[in-house]
Design a protein around this motif. Structure first.
Motif, PDB file in Angstrom:
ATOM      1  N   ALA B 116    -120.238  61.753 -13.439  1.00  0.00           N
ATOM      2  CA  ALA B 116    -119.162  60.910 -13.031  1.00  0.00           C
ATOM      3  C   ALA B 116    -117.832  61.600 -13.460  1.00  0.00           C
ATOM      4  N   ILE B 117    -117.828  62.129 -14.793  1.00  0.00           N
ATOM      5  CA  ILE B 117    -116.582  62.686 -15.222  1.00  0.00           C
ATOM      6  C   ILE B 117    -116.304  63.827 -14.573  1.00  0.00           C
ATOM      7  N   VAL B 118    -117.302  64.799 -14.486  1.00  0.00           N
ATOM      8  CA  VAL B 118    -117.201  66.119 -13.846  1.00  0.00           C
ATOM      9  C   VAL B 118    -116.733  65.881 -12.417  1.00  0.00           C
ATOM     10  N   TYR B 119    -117.483  65.023 -11.742  1.00  0.00           N
ATOM     11  CA  TYR B 119    -117.084  65.205 -10.374  1.00  0.00           C
ATOM     12  C   TYR B 119    -115.838  64.387  -9.955  1.00  0.00           C
ATOM     13  N   GLY B 120    -115.678  63.245 -10.868  1.00  0.00           N
ATOM     14  CA  GLY B 120    -114.301  62.682 -10.525  1.00  0.00           C
ATOM     15  C   GLY B 120    -113.244  63.710 -10.997  1.00  0.00           C
ATOM     16  N   SER B 121    -113.202  64.421 -11.933  1.00  0.00           N
ATOM     17  CA  SER B 121    -112.076  65.351 -12.218  1.00  0.00           C
ATOM     18  C   SER B 121    -111.767  66.382 -11.278  1.00  0.00           C
ATOM     19  N   TRP B 174    -123.726  57.165 -10.626  1.00  0.00           N
ATOM     20  CA  TRP B 174    -122.487  57.970 -11.286  1.00  0.00           C
ATOM     21  C   TRP B 174    -121.380  57.511 -10.325  1.00  0.00           C
ATOM     22  N   MET B 175    -121.680  56.911  -9.230  1.00  0.00           N
ATOM     23  CA  MET B 175    -120.281  56.855  -8.100  1.00  0.00           C
ATOM     24  C   MET B 175    -119.426  56.069  -8.415  1.00  0.00           C
ATOM     25  N   SER B 176    -119.528  54.926  -9.007  1.00  0.00           N
ATOM     26  CA  SER B 176    -118.150  53.984  -9.082  1.00  0.00           C
ATOM     27  C   SER B 176    -117.564  54.460 -10.381  1.00  0.00           C
ATOM     28  N   ILE B 177    -118.228  55.000 -11.273  1.00  0.00           N
ATOM     29  CA  ILE B 177    -117.505  55.538 -12.548  1.00  0.00           C
ATOM     30  C   ILE B 177    -116.450  56.944 -11.994  1.00  0.00           C
ATOM     31  N   ALA B 178    -116.862  57.586 -11.238  1.00  0.00           N
ATOM     32  CA  ALA B 178    -116.361  58.905 -10.633  1.00  0.00           C
ATOM     33  C   ALA B 178    -115.107  58.331 -10.017  1.00  0.00           C
ATOM     34  N   LYS B 179    -115.306  57.151  -9.169  1.00  0.00           N
ATOM     35  CA  LYS B 179    -113.770  57.089  -8.140  1.00  0.00           C
ATOM     36  C   LYS B 179    -112.858  56.442  -9.175  1.00  0.00           C
ATOM     37  N   VAL B 180    -113.095  55.781 -10.570  1.00  0.00           N
ATOM     38  CA  VAL B 180    -112.195  55.486 -11.206  1.00  0.00           C
ATOM     39  C   VAL B 180    -111.609  56.767 -11.995  1.00  0.00           C
ATOM     40  N   VAL B 181    -112.504  57.392 -12.241  1.00  0.00           N
ATOM     41  CA  VAL B 181    -111.981  58.741 -13.030  1.00  0.00           C
ATOM     42  C   VAL B 181    -111.027  59.475 -12.082  1.00  0.00           C
ATOM     43  N   ARG B 182    -111.539  59.657 -10.775  1.00  0.00           N
ATOM     44  CA  ARG B 182    -110.632  60.392  -9.969  1.00  0.00           C
ATOM     45  C   ARG B 182    -109.300  59.903  -9.772  1.00  0.00           C
ATOM     46  N   THR B 183    -109.262  58.410  -9.557  1.00  0.00           N
ATOM     47  CA  THR B 183    -107.705  57.774  -9.540  1.00  0.00           C
ATOM     48  C   THR B 183    -106.893  58.097 -10.691  1.00  0.00           C
ATOM     49  N   GLU B 184    -107.579  58.178 -11.868  1.00  0.00           N
ATOM     50  CA  GLU B 184    -106.848  58.194 -13.223  1.00  0.00           C
ATOM     51  C   GLU B 184    -106.335  59.857 -13.331  1.00  0.00           C
ATOM     52  N   VAL B 185    -107.153  60.538 -12.786  1.00  0.00           N
ATOM     53  CA  VAL B 185    -106.822  62.011 -12.852  1.00  0.00           C
ATOM     54  C   VAL B 185    -105.780  62.526 -11.831  1.00  0.00           C
ATOM     55  N   ARG B 186    -105.722  61.655 -10.582  1.00  0.00           N
ATOM     56  CA  ARG B 186    -104.973  62.216  -9.738  1.00  0.00           C
ATOM     57  C   ARG B 186    -103.336  61.381 -10.060  1.00  0.00           C
TER      58      ARG B 186
END
Lengths: 338, 303
Positions: B116-121, B174-186
């Motif tokens: 999730a962290i890698v995908y989201g970032s 991993w999907m829902s964590i990835a979404k949050v990570v992505r929003t934060e990284v944005r």
């Protein structure tokens, strides 16, 4: 002016529909390739034990007849071509047209899942309002704690306990199936078989959503307009039902839309435990016996239900409250649900 | 940190003889340790985990040994929790099997969080088009019921052992964590320190570990904890349905898969006891997760 509006609506609809179609196509590709690459022999599910005794030539012939000897992309193209014409192939296990096998079972699942879904949200709304009225009181604390416990119990274990208590020890309710043998038409028999699965579907999801609604309502009653309404002399009930509950409706509907996969999943597990003849048991069987055609259709049906549900939910909540960014709500609720 | 610097400046002002600052006192709201913090849950969880890890010390029977002369015995002095339909001692199996259940929970969560962290970032740092495509993909994955995906991947992998199950659960949650990570990284990707670091030639993984992760760790903490709960539930459900761990590998889920036979003989201990431990563990994890969520929300709203 009117024409412009119609154009806007059609563009909006087309966008939604095209996104859904792309999602469904993508889903079908994913499922198709994954299932074909899986080890395990579909011939075994077709011929049973006889599959091992087939000679190489017979095997070749059987594979050709079932269309399994081509390259996978070609198989997929042929499958889509047939599917568009309404032919989803035959189930290897039941040796029947896939749609025929599913037809009888889809209704069972829709009854269990659909009524369960509606009941869950009806009770969740009522319970949420009930708790929001009595915030921080003893009753609220008790309900919150009991609710947390029920939402922690896995569905299958909950079903087991119910079976142990009500079917085995008290002998009140049947533990499996959708109707007693030979009584497929009797409504009473169907109802008694529906009670336990329905309790599990509703109770295992109820508190999670009731808590969400309670918290939304608690946020809402701290708004300024509630103070204004109070100073105008409106009663507590009037403020709650006529203002606060109305204001959380868009959020409520998007929560309903997002919750679809979870409730579908819960229904499937419950079906398997109670061996209720629905789509859940069927998809479990077909994944186990490599019944490709069946699996494809079942995954597509599940995907279509969820995707359509999501889009309808989004559209309704945007209609009620145009300011609403559905994506925002999706994210906040995703944070709380795994 | 801020308090220290304030004190320092105060001293400097005093040195010049300018003691202008009035002492500011603000009362901290007294919080009851017992009501706010999940002390009970933490203790209970710690006890369960410790007993599972050091199960060799308390087991009074060999958990895998099938004592055929003592099948289906109700709880008594020799067998504290009774024996199951295959004659194994449930008391020993609980601790022995708890290790595997907890192990799967932790490993599956580690895998899914890493993905999730890698995908989201990547999705957060990528240009708009790629980001959109990646997010659509997670939405499609989210719309399929997780259980179907797990059954599916399980059918593909074919093998049934602890590591495989953890991996399968990990790559499907991993999907829902990835979404949050992505929003934060944005939100933080355009910050000066990220840009500066990239200008100095930092690699993606350097930026990820040094600058991005510390920023979103607090907001995904709750989900990570809940993911452990999800993984344990998924494992027990799968094992119960007979597509997870086989009966010989003892876990809380596979112990419950004997329940069908237990229902016929009405031996309640086979069904109730493993489940009670399962639900207790899940509840402790939920309480801790809720506490983390409250804390994170608290600090955010105060800023």
């Amino acid at each position: 002016m009117n024409l412009k509006k119609i154009k806007k609506v059609t563009v909006f609809l087309l966008k939604k529909i095209s996104i859904s179609i792309i999602a469904i196509l993508f889903l079908s590709v994913l499922v198709f390739f994954m299932s074909r690459l899986a080890p395990g022999d579909p011939l075994v599910s077709y011929y049973g034990d006889r599959a091992e005794r087939l000679s190489p030539e017979e095997k070749e012939h059987a594979l050709e007849r079932l269309g399994l000897n081509e390259a996978i992309p070609n198989q997929y193209i042929r499958w889509v071509n047939n599917a568009v014409h309404g032919d989803f192939g035959i189930s290897y296990k039941y040796k029947q047209d896939v749609l025929e096998v599913i037809e009888g079972r889809l209704i069972n699942t829709l009854i269990l899942g659909g009524i369960g879904f509606l009941l869950t949200f009806l009770f969740a709304l009522l319970l949420g309002i009930f708790c929001a009225f009595r915030e921080e009181s003893l009753l609220d604390h008790i309900i919150c704690n009991v609710g947390t416990v029920t939402s922690c119990i896995p569905e299958f274990y909950f079903s087991l306990i119910l079976i142990l208590v009500f079917s085995v020890n008290l002998k009140l309710l049947p533990s499996s199936g959708a109707y007693a043998l030979g009584q497929s038409g009797s409504i009473q028999s169907r109802l008694t078989h529906l009670v336990l699965p329905m309790i599990v579907v509703v109770l295992s999801h109820l508190w999670y959503y009731a808590y969400m609604i309670r918290n939304k309502l608690l946020e809402e009653i701290r708004q300024d307009y509630v103070l204004l309404a109070k100073s105008k002399g409106l009663s507590k009930k009037d403020i709650m039902y006529k203002h606060c509950v109305r204001n959380i409706l868009p959020a409520f509907i998007s929560i309903m839309a997002i919750s679809l996969p979870h409730i579908v999943e819960g229904t499937y597990i419950v079906e398997m435990v109670f061996s209720y003849p629905g789509i859940g048991t069927l998809s479990f069987e077909s994944a186990k016996y490599h019944d490709y055609n069946m699996l494809m259709v079942l995954c597509l049906i599940t995907g279509i239900i969820v995707i359509i549900g999501n889009n309808v939910g989004q559209a309704i909540s945007e209609k009620i409250d145009p300011r609403m960014k559905t994506s925002e709500i999706v994210e906040t609720t995703e944070v709380t649900k795994i | 940190m801020t308090q220290e610097t304030e004190l320092k400046t105060d001293k400097e002002f005093k040195l010049v003889g300018l003691n202008y600052r009035n002492p500011v006192t603000f009362e901290h709201k007294k919080r009851s340790i017992w009501r706010e913090r999940p002390v009970a849950s933490l203790c209970l969880l710690a006890v369960i985990v410790l007993l599972c890890v050091f199960c060799n010390l308390i087991m009074n029977h060999e958990p895998t040994y099938m004592d055929l002369s003592n099948c289906n015995v109700a709880p008594n002095k020799a067998f504290f929790f009774g024996t199951d339909t295959m004659g194994r001692d449930i008391f020993s199996m609980i601790w022995y099997g708890g290790r595997i259940s907890l192990f799967i929970g932790v490993v599956a969560t580690l895998i899914s969080t890493t993905i999730a962290i890698v995908y989201g970032s990547i999705s957060g740092m990528a240009p708009m088009v790629i980001d959109d495509a990646m997010m659509r993909f997670t939405e499609i994955m989210l719309s399929i019921p997780t259980l179907l995906v797990i059954i599916f991947v399980q059918a593909i992998v074919g093998k049934q052992n602890v590591v495989v199950i953890s991996i399968v659960i990990g790559i499907t949650s991993w999907m829902s964590i990835a979404k949050v990570v992505r929003t934060e990284v944005r939100q933080i990707r355009k910050s000066e320190y990220v840009i500066a670091s990239r200008c100095m030639g930092a690699s993606f993984f350097h930026v990820l570990t040094e600058h991005l992760t510390p920023n979103f760790v607090s907001s995904i903490m709750f989900m990570v904890v809940m993911n452990i709960r999800g993984a344990i539930t998924a494992e027990s459900t799968l094992s119960f349905l007979g597509i997870g761990l086989p009966i010989e590998v003892i876990s809380w889920g596979s112990m419950l898969s004997l329940s069908e036979k237990a229902l016929m003989t009405n031996s309640w201990w086979i069904i109730l006891i493993p489940g009670v431990f399962l639900v207790t563990t899940l509840m402790c994890i939920t309480n801790i997760g809720n506490y983390i969520r409250r804390e994170v929300n608290l600090s955010e709203s105060n800023i």
